[in-house]
Scaffold this active site. Structure first.
Site, PDB file in Angstrom:
ATOM      1  N   ARG A  47      -4.205 -31.830 -11.912  1.00 36.62           N
ATOM      2  CA  ARG A  47      -2.832 -32.605 -12.545  1.00 36.62           C
ATOM      3  C   ARG A  47      -1.928 -33.068 -11.357  1.00 36.62           C
ATOM      4  O   ARG A  47      -1.626 -31.637 -10.897  1.00 36.62           O
ATOM      5  CB  ARG A  47      -2.420 -32.377 -14.007  1.00 36.62           C
ATOM      6  CG  ARG A  47      -3.505 -32.939 -15.075  1.00 36.62           C
ATOM      7  CD  ARG A  47      -3.651 -34.380 -15.367  1.00 36.62           C
ATOM      8  NE  ARG A  47      -4.181 -34.713 -16.464  1.00 36.62           N
ATOM      9  CZ  ARG A  47      -5.602 -34.786 -16.442  1.00 36.62           C
ATOM     10  NH1 ARG A  47      -6.577 -34.409 -15.212  1.00 36.62           N
ATOM     11  NH2 ARG A  47      -6.159 -34.977 -17.730  1.00 36.62           N
ATOM     12  N   HIS A  74      -6.792 -40.888  -8.885  1.00 36.33           N
ATOM     13  CA  HIS A  74      -7.259 -40.301  -9.962  1.00 36.33           C
ATOM     14  C   HIS A  74      -8.420 -40.778 -10.565  1.00 36.33           C
ATOM     15  O   HIS A  74      -8.505 -41.431 -11.731  1.00 36.33           O
ATOM     16  CB  HIS A  74      -6.101 -40.528 -11.185  1.00 36.33           C
ATOM     17  CG  HIS A  74      -6.197 -39.365 -12.002  1.00 36.33           C
ATOM     18  ND1 HIS A  74      -5.019 -38.949 -12.821  1.00 36.33           N
ATOM     19  CD2 HIS A  74      -7.131 -38.823 -12.644  1.00 36.33           C
ATOM     20  CE1 HIS A  74      -5.439 -37.807 -13.640  1.00 36.33           C
ATOM     21  NE2 HIS A  74      -6.595 -37.719 -13.683  1.00 36.33           N
ATOM     22  N   VAL A  75      -9.438 -40.706  -9.863  1.00 35.91           N
ATOM     23  CA  VAL A  75     -10.922 -41.506 -10.130  1.00 35.91           C
ATOM     24  C   VAL A  75     -12.009 -40.408 -10.326  1.00 35.91           C
ATOM     25  O   VAL A  75     -13.094 -40.683 -10.575  1.00 35.91           O
ATOM     26  CB  VAL A  75     -11.232 -42.476  -9.006  1.00 35.91           C
ATOM     27  CG1 VAL A  75     -10.126 -43.543  -8.944  1.00 35.91           C
ATOM     28  CG2 VAL A  75     -11.249 -41.840  -7.810  1.00 35.91           C
ATOM     29  N   GLU A 101       2.462 -40.662 -10.853  1.00 36.85           N
ATOM     30  CA  GLU A 101       1.398 -41.525 -10.640  1.00 36.85           C
ATOM     31  C   GLU A 101       1.574 -42.753 -11.215  1.00 36.85           C
ATOM     32  O   GLU A 101       2.064 -42.735 -12.520  1.00 36.85           O
ATOM     33  CB  GLU A 101       0.032 -40.955 -11.350  1.00 36.85           C
ATOM     34  CG  GLU A 101      -0.714 -39.767 -10.587  1.00 36.85           C
ATOM     35  CD  GLU A 101      -2.082 -39.271 -11.287  1.00 36.85           C
ATOM     36  OE1 GLU A 101      -2.291 -39.885 -12.200  1.00 36.85           O
ATOM     37  OE2 GLU A 101      -2.335 -38.364 -10.878  1.00 36.85           O
TER      38      GLU A 101
END
Length: 308
Positions: free
Chosen positions: A224, A271-272, A252
């Protein structure tokens, strides 16, 4: 009882459910399909933020919140009394492990540099080759859970050596405790961070953590964004001493003026790691199993304790 899920496709992926279970689709909390009474089991949208938790206190009969994400940081500590929070541990192991392996290979073999050269129509052999390689690297995996294990298994054929770190040492399994990081980081060529976001891991990747990494090392963050201190990350990467592959940032989306966008030693993805075509079938197999367990009065799996 009613079960609310966020995807229409999930209706065909849950498997057979008890006859007294009604499944409805809730794609947005402002558009509810029926009265909130008798909603016992709720599956929020994938990667829903803390704003989605507002619905928690509007569901008087709620008993279970089943997340589609492995991380529970936006939800832990927010459950009303009597509500069990479960995460999707195991669902994202293959996809996140694939992303980590891809990111490591891409950075070590200079693929981002070659992509930029391709866009310029430039044959970049003389300026880039020979590249680094993964073979023989010392890989430190910080976060020895199911995803960390999946990463280790996928990297093993590349003839690398491993050191695994968890919150608590497990000597019988060869897993070190997080307090050993200052000693372990200087010995790692690749550092993969896969920890959940908790109060203990927030800011784990700080100035001291980064300074302990040896020259030329690669940092891979698939955890994260707030696990890393952004200012420290920008400062250390700005020297060019180490490189990074980041699937997560803080904040983000990453602001357009962040220096991380243009650093040649940084690979960024939005963030994939878990966003793959196989996500929904795997996720709803878990959801269906959990609904059947709950309806039968059996213990649930993946209950979140102490934030993860």
């Amino acid at each position: 009882m009613k079960v609310w899920i966020p995807h229409e496709a999930g209706l065909d992926l849950l498997g057979e459910l008890p006859p007294d279970v009604t499944v409805e689709t809730v794609e947005h909390p402002d558009r509810l399909p029926s009265p909130v009474t008798d909603v016992r089991f709720w599956v929020p949208p994938f990667l829903a933020g803390s704003d989605a938790t507002a619905l928690l206190h509007g569901l008087p009969d709620l008993a279970v919140v089943q997340l589609l994400s492995a991380g529970a940081d936006a939800w832990a500590g927010r459950m009303p009394d009597g509500v069990t929070l479960c995460d999707a541990r195991g669902v994202h192991d293959p996809s996140t492990a694939e992303w980590v392996v891809t990111a490591i290979l891409a950075q070590l073999r200079a693929f981002p540099t070659f992509v930029r050269a391709q866009a310029r129509g430039q044959w970049a052999y003389d300026g880039v080759a020979p590249t680094d390689e993964l073979t023989g690297k010392r890989v430190l995996i910080v976060g020895a859970g199911s995803i960390g294990t999946a990463v280790r298994d996928r990297l093993a054929p590349f003839e690398v050596s491993f050191t695994l770190v968890a919150r608590t040492a497990r000597p019988e399994q060869g897993v070190h405790g997080v307090e050993e990081l200052p000693r372990l980081l200087p010995e790692a060529d690749v550092v993969v961070v896969l920890v959940p976001l908790t109060e203990q891991t927030r800011g784990l990747i700080d100035k001291a953590f980064l300074a302990a990494m040896p020259d030329g090392a690669l940092l891979v963050n698939a955890a994260r964004g707030p696990v890393a201190v952004t200012e420290a990350l920008v400062a250390e990467l700005g020297t060019g001493r180490i490189s990074a592959a980041l699937d997560v940032t803080d904040p983000e989306p990453l602001p357009a003026d962040s220096p991380l966008w243009t650093m040649p030693n940084v690979l960024l993805t939005p963030h994939v790691a878990g966003s793959v075509r196989g996500l929904l079938p795997r996720a709803y197999r878990l959801v269906g199993d959990q609904v059947r367990r709950f309806a039968a009065g059996q213990p649930l799996i993946n209950a979140v304790v102490d934030g993860y």
